[in-house]
Design a protein around this motif. Sequence first.
Motif, PDB file in Angstrom:
ATOM      1  N   UNK A 179      64.438  11.580  63.135  1.00 19.12           N
ATOM      2  CA  UNK A 179      64.539  12.266  61.849  1.00 19.12           C
ATOM      3  C   UNK A 179      64.740  11.205  60.784  1.00 19.12           C
ATOM      4  N   UNK A 180      64.213  11.456  59.575  1.00 21.09           N
ATOM      5  CA  UNK A 180      64.318  10.442  58.547  1.00 21.09           C
ATOM      6  C   UNK A 180      64.206  11.025  57.143  1.00 21.09           C
ATOM      7  N   UNK A 181      64.601  10.195  56.200  1.00 22.00           N
ATOM      8  CA  UNK A 181      64.502  10.540  54.784  1.00 22.00           C
ATOM      9  C   UNK A 181      63.726   9.430  54.083  1.00 22.00           C
ATOM     10  N   UNK A 182      62.794   9.810  53.211  1.00 25.72           N
ATOM     11  CA  UNK A 182      61.990   8.838  52.471  1.00 25.72           C
ATOM     12  C   UNK A 182      62.214   9.033  50.973  1.00 25.72           C
ATOM     13  N   UNK A 183      62.352   7.906  50.299  1.00 28.25           N
ATOM     14  CA  UNK A 183      62.444   7.924  48.841  1.00 28.25           C
ATOM     15  C   UNK A 183      61.080   7.546  48.277  1.00 28.25           C
ATOM     16  N   UNK A 184      60.545   8.393  47.372  1.00 27.29           N
ATOM     17  CA  UNK A 184      59.190   8.204  46.876  1.00 27.29           C
ATOM     18  C   UNK A 184      59.172   7.486  45.535  1.00 27.29           C
ATOM     19  N   UNK A 185      58.143   6.675  45.333  1.00 31.70           N
ATOM     20  CA  UNK A 185      57.879   6.083  44.017  1.00 31.70           C
ATOM     21  C   UNK A 185      56.361   5.894  43.888  1.00 31.70           C
ATOM     22  N   UNK A 186      55.955   5.607  42.667  1.00 32.75           N
ATOM     23  CA  UNK A 186      54.519   5.488  42.366  1.00 32.75           C
ATOM     24  C   UNK A 186      53.757   6.770  42.733  1.00 32.75           C
ATOM     25  N   UNK A 187      54.375   7.925  42.467  1.00 38.67           N
ATOM     26  CA  UNK A 187      53.687   9.167  42.801  1.00 38.67           C
ATOM     27  C   UNK A 187      52.532   9.412  41.826  1.00 38.67           C
ATOM     28  N   UNK A 188      51.506  10.044  42.374  1.00 36.74           N
ATOM     29  CA  UNK A 188      50.385  10.486  41.542  1.00 36.74           C
ATOM     30  C   UNK A 188      50.047  11.912  41.928  1.00 36.74           C
ATOM     31  N   UNK A 189      50.172  12.783  40.960  1.00 34.51           N
ATOM     32  CA  UNK A 189      49.925  14.209  41.209  1.00 34.51           C
ATOM     33  C   UNK A 189      48.539  14.601  40.708  1.00 34.51           C
ATOM     34  N   UNK A 190      48.024  15.715  41.182  1.00 34.56           N
ATOM     35  CA  UNK A 190      46.730  16.197  40.667  1.00 34.56           C
ATOM     36  C   UNK A 190      46.809  16.401  39.162  1.00 34.56           C
ATOM     37  N   UNK A 191      45.820  15.905  38.479  1.00 36.39           N
ATOM     38  CA  UNK A 191      45.790  16.051  37.027  1.00 36.39           C
ATOM     39  C   UNK A 191      45.168  17.397  36.659  1.00 36.39           C
ATOM     40  N   UNK A 192      45.776  18.090  35.728  1.00 36.33           N
ATOM     41  CA  UNK A 192      45.162  19.365  35.302  1.00 36.33           C
ATOM     42  C   UNK A 192      43.804  19.091  34.687  1.00 36.33           C
ATOM     43  N   UNK A 193      42.883  20.002  34.856  1.00 36.89           N
ATOM     44  CA  UNK A 193      41.556  19.803  34.264  1.00 36.89           C
ATOM     45  C   UNK A 193      41.639  19.661  32.761  1.00 36.89           C
ATOM     46  N   UNK A 194      40.833  18.740  32.285  1.00 38.68           N
ATOM     47  CA  UNK A 194      40.827  18.511  30.840  1.00 38.68           C
ATOM     48  C   UNK A 194      40.367  19.770  30.121  1.00 38.68           C
ATOM     49  N   UNK A 195      41.121  20.110  29.116  1.00 42.13           N
ATOM     50  CA  UNK A 195      40.781  21.288  28.322  1.00 42.13           C
ATOM     51  C   UNK A 195      40.105  20.816  27.048  1.00 42.13           C
ATOM     52  N   UNK A 196      38.876  21.174  26.944  1.00 41.77           N
ATOM     53  CA  UNK A 196      38.120  20.804  25.749  1.00 41.77           C
ATOM     54  C   UNK A 196      38.413  21.807  24.644  1.00 41.77           C
ATOM     55  N   UNK A 197      38.919  21.284  23.580  1.00 39.16           N
ATOM     56  CA  UNK A 197      39.234  22.165  22.456  1.00 39.16           C
ATOM     57  C   UNK A 197      38.176  22.002  21.381  1.00 39.16           C
ATOM     58  N   UNK A 198      37.804  23.071  20.827  1.00 38.60           N
ATOM     59  CA  UNK A 198      36.825  23.059  19.758  1.00 38.60           C
ATOM     60  C   UNK A 198      37.493  23.578  18.491  1.00 38.60           C
TER      61      UNK A 198
END
Length: 363
Positions: A179-198
């Motif tokens: 059993x173990x515990x991990x400390x995370x860094x340098x995370x990269x999450x899914x980017x929301x789709x770019x919303x084009x505004x007009x």
Amino acid sequence: MTHLYKFLLAGCVALPLQTAQAEAPPFPISYSFFGAEISYVDSGNSRDKSSNIDNLANYPEYGVTLGHQFNPNFTLMGAFTYGDAETRTSDIDTDILRGSLAGRIHPGKFRFAGWRPFAGAGYSYTDIDVDGAPSSKTEDGLYLEGGLQRMVSERFVFEAGVRARTELEDGYVDGQAFAGVQFLFNQWYPQPPAVTTFERPEPVEPPKDSDGDGVMDNRDLCPNTPRGALVDSDGCAKKLTKEIKETLYVEFDLDGTEVKRQYFDEIEKLADLMTQYPTSRMLLEGHTDSSGSASYNQNLSQSRADSVMKVLVKEFDISSARISTTGMGESQPIADNATDEGRAQNRRVEAILTGKHTEIMKK
């Protein structure tokens, strides 16, 4: 299998069930980590070995881990661990140092009650140092592992699982619960789709045709064209110029200048035309029969013309400036003066309305 080993295995099964209802944060797409691991090694498969260095009792192992998840399906992890074991035959203390490197695969989206399963394979290098032994022993091993991971916060991952390690030289297999515990860094999450505004354009009002002539206001050079008028491409009404000419006969009694009432309706019609066509003008010509002297008849014809003008001015509000009168005397008979009937026709005033009128052509 010892009680501690059983306890760790039970914990790996029970913990996912206890947290099944808890909401877990999502795993990042990729991340780096370092952590700590505790495990229990079942070395029962080596108890038939004769040498102390091989015949080890079950023991706990502690270590640190370091790794990187490259994508939602693959992780590379290294570990360095230390174990304090005793030999089965003589209870001699043994220090076990182990370094390992493994690759793990895990599904990108599948979860078991918020837990992500994983499976891996790796290589380990082990240094076994028995107290009193002239030298230590090293072992090369390959292992398979499997388990579950869960995000307990945005920075920490808890994991638990089991390993089966094969020592390549002697061929024995050890079991390991960890059993173990991990400390995370340098995370990269899914980017929301770019919303084009007009930018919403300013509302454009449709072209207007205020006077309804079929030509829009922005091109209409004559914006107040009357309804129904025939217009050109510039929105200006097409006009027609025509000449106005109307004649009225008013007859008089012998030697009389009074305008009879029976002629008022006809005079009114002529006055209406003068009102309708304000640029028109009227000429009133007075005439007589041949009775009396020429000079007398001249004056009498002038008086008759003036009488009709007075009716137009007083009764129908026509400006006298628009009316001209003249006496023609007996010079222009229209009937035979030899008869009473002819003379009556000659005792008259002729009203001549003239002018030019421009009117708008209709569709």
